[in-house]
Write an enzyme that holds these catalytic residues in place. Structure first.
Site, PDB file in Angstrom:
ATOM      1  N   SER A   1     -10.177 -30.297 -11.155  1.00 22.95           N
ATOM      2  CA  SER A   1     -11.197 -30.638 -10.912  1.00 22.95           C
ATOM      3  C   SER A   1     -11.310 -32.477 -11.460  1.00 22.95           C
ATOM      4  O   SER A   1     -11.204 -32.642 -12.583  1.00 22.95           O
ATOM      5  CB  SER A   1     -13.469 -30.642 -11.326  1.00 22.95           C
TER       6      SER A   1
ATOM      7  N   ASP B   1     -16.647 -22.463 -11.773  1.00 17.27           N
ATOM      8  CA  ASP B   1     -16.773 -23.873 -11.301  1.00 17.27           C
ATOM      9  C   ASP B   1     -17.157 -23.616 -12.935  1.00 17.27           C
ATOM     10  O   ASP B   1     -18.686 -23.713 -13.085  1.00 17.27           O
ATOM     11  CB  ASP B   1     -16.957 -24.232 -10.675  1.00 17.27           C
TER      12      ASP B   1
ATOM     13  N   MET C   1     -21.459 -36.098  -6.346  1.00 18.59           N
ATOM     14  CA  MET C   1     -23.196 -35.974  -6.984  1.00 18.59           C
ATOM     15  C   MET C   1     -24.276 -37.305  -6.608  1.00 18.59           C
ATOM     16  O   MET C   1     -23.024 -38.569  -6.558  1.00 18.59           O
ATOM     17  CB  MET C   1     -22.866 -35.548  -8.693  1.00 18.59           C
TER      18      MET C   1
ATOM     19  N   MET D   1     -21.311 -20.916  -9.677  1.00 21.21           N
ATOM     20  CA  MET D   1     -21.364 -22.109 -10.851  1.00 21.21           C
ATOM     21  C   MET D   1     -21.328 -21.096 -11.976  1.00 21.21           C
ATOM     22  O   MET D   1     -22.321 -20.588 -12.507  1.00 21.21           O
ATOM     23  CB  MET D   1     -22.598 -23.500 -11.135  1.00 21.21           C
TER      24      MET D   1
ATOM     25  N   MET E   1     -22.270 -31.668  -5.010  1.00 19.04           N
ATOM     26  CA  MET E   1     -24.314 -31.841  -4.945  1.00 19.04           C
ATOM     27  C   MET E   1     -25.043 -32.681  -5.317  1.00 19.04           C
ATOM     28  O   MET E   1     -25.364 -33.589  -5.677  1.00 19.04           O
ATOM     29  CB  MET E   1     -23.415 -31.795  -6.845  1.00 19.04           C
TER      30      MET E   1
ATOM     31  N   HIS F   1     -16.743 -30.384  -3.359  1.00 13.89           N
ATOM     32  CA  HIS F   1     -18.150 -29.749  -3.931  1.00 13.89           C
ATOM     33  C   HIS F   1     -19.134 -30.738  -3.802  1.00 13.89           C
ATOM     34  O   HIS F   1     -19.095 -31.302  -4.717  1.00 13.89           O
ATOM     35  CB  HIS F   1     -17.691 -29.170  -5.410  1.00 13.89           C
TER      36      HIS F   1
ATOM     37  N   ASP G   1     -15.621 -33.392  -7.087  1.00 12.99           N
ATOM     38  CA  ASP G   1     -17.093 -33.095  -7.181  1.00 12.99           C
ATOM     39  C   ASP G   1     -18.053 -34.260  -6.808  1.00 12.99           C
ATOM     40  O   ASP G   1     -17.737 -35.420  -7.239  1.00 12.99           O
ATOM     41  CB  ASP G   1     -17.541 -33.095  -8.894  1.00 12.99           C
TER      42      ASP G   1
ATOM     43  N   SER H   1     -11.567 -30.325 -17.739  1.00 13.95           N
ATOM     44  CA  SER H   1     -11.141 -31.018 -18.587  1.00 13.95           C
ATOM     45  C   SER H   1     -10.294 -30.360 -19.415  1.00 13.95           C
ATOM     46  O   SER H   1      -8.673 -30.699 -19.640  1.00 13.95           O
ATOM     47  CB  SER H   1     -11.965 -30.117 -20.046  1.00 13.95           C
TER      48      SER H   1
ATOM     49  N   HIS I   1      -9.896 -30.435  -6.531  1.00 18.53           N
ATOM     50  CA  HIS I   1     -11.169 -30.085  -6.655  1.00 18.53           C
ATOM     51  C   HIS I   1     -11.805 -31.298  -6.398  1.00 18.53           C
ATOM     52  O   HIS I   1     -12.409 -32.057  -7.987  1.00 18.53           O
ATOM     53  CB  HIS I   1     -12.205 -28.911  -7.461  1.00 18.53           C
TER      54      HIS I   1
END
Ligand code: DX5
Ligand code: ZN
Length: 214
Positions: A6, A173, A35, A135, A66, A64, A33, A196, A31
């Site tokens: 990610s 994830d 948002m 998740m 969100m 992904h 993200d 991370s 990946h």
């Protein structure tokens, strides 16, 4: 086992290089993200950034979403270069129509569920999905702790996929490291997202390799 780092945990001022580094480290997917500050209390990036990154790597983009009512933006993300598009069942008023839209846009559809959403919410769509994302943290932020209590759901989805003899993948994830990955894989996950753990590692190649062998 597929590894999807990610980029949320990467240095946004040099995203192109960061993606190159995980490609060299042996990851299979990237990946990304997205948002919107409404479905989750955080804002990240959108289709224009993805479009710029497309030429920087040959790895497929695992996007992904969100965001509320993702159906509104499927064409945007598809044309920006998304390969897999994951959206949240909780954010969509018409899950089936959103899946169809992703397919017609030429991408692989996936549905995500938050930790509090029951596994059987995805069952009506399993046959048409490339992947289910269970998740393992509350969506919104990187660097949170893995929630073991989500593992029975991974198992439940895996059992249903096996029962129906499908090829649907299960992605996990949030809070994934070599220890929690082992737990997720044992319960049936086969695509691991890690932010991370990979981007903060001194040696990203070893981190990716370690995740593949859990
Ligand atoms: C959280 C995101 C995750 C996150 C994972 O809402 O969906 O992809 O970046 O980060 P880590 O691996 O640091 O928990
Ligand atoms: Zn994610």
């Amino acid at each position: 086992m597929l590894i999807s780092p990610s980029i949320l945990a990467s240095d946004f001022s040099k995203l192109g290089e960061e993606i190159k580094s995980i490609e060299e480290a042996g990851a299979e997917l990237v990946h990304i993200d997205v948002m919107d500050g409404i479905f989750v209390p955080n804002i990240t990036l959108g289709a224009p950034v993805i479009r710029c990154l497309k030429g920087k790597t040959s790895l497929p983009f695992d996007v992904h979403l969100m965001i509320e009512e993702p159906i509104r933006y499927i064409d945007d993300f598809a044309s920006a270069g998304a390969d897999i598009i994951t959206f949240h069942a909780e954010a969509s008023t018409d899950v089936a129509a959103t899946i169809n839209k992703i397919k017609s846009a030429g991408c692989k559809p996936a549905v995500a569920i938050r930790p509090s959403t029951p596994a059987d919410v995805v069952f009506p769509y399993l046959d048409s999905l490339y992947m289910v994302l269970v998740m393992t943290v509350e969506p919104g932020f990187g660097g949170q702790s893995f929630m073991s209590e989500t593992m029975p759901k991974v198992k439940e989805v895996r059992e249903e996929i096996s029962k129906r003899k499908l090829k649907t993948h299960i992605q996990v994830d949030g809070g994934i490291d070599d220890r929690t990955a082992a737990e997720a894989v044992k319960n049936g996950a086969d695509i691991l997202v890690a932010g991370s753990y990979i981007f903060k590692a001194d040696d990203r190649k070893s981190a990716v390799e370690l995740l593949k062998t859990v």
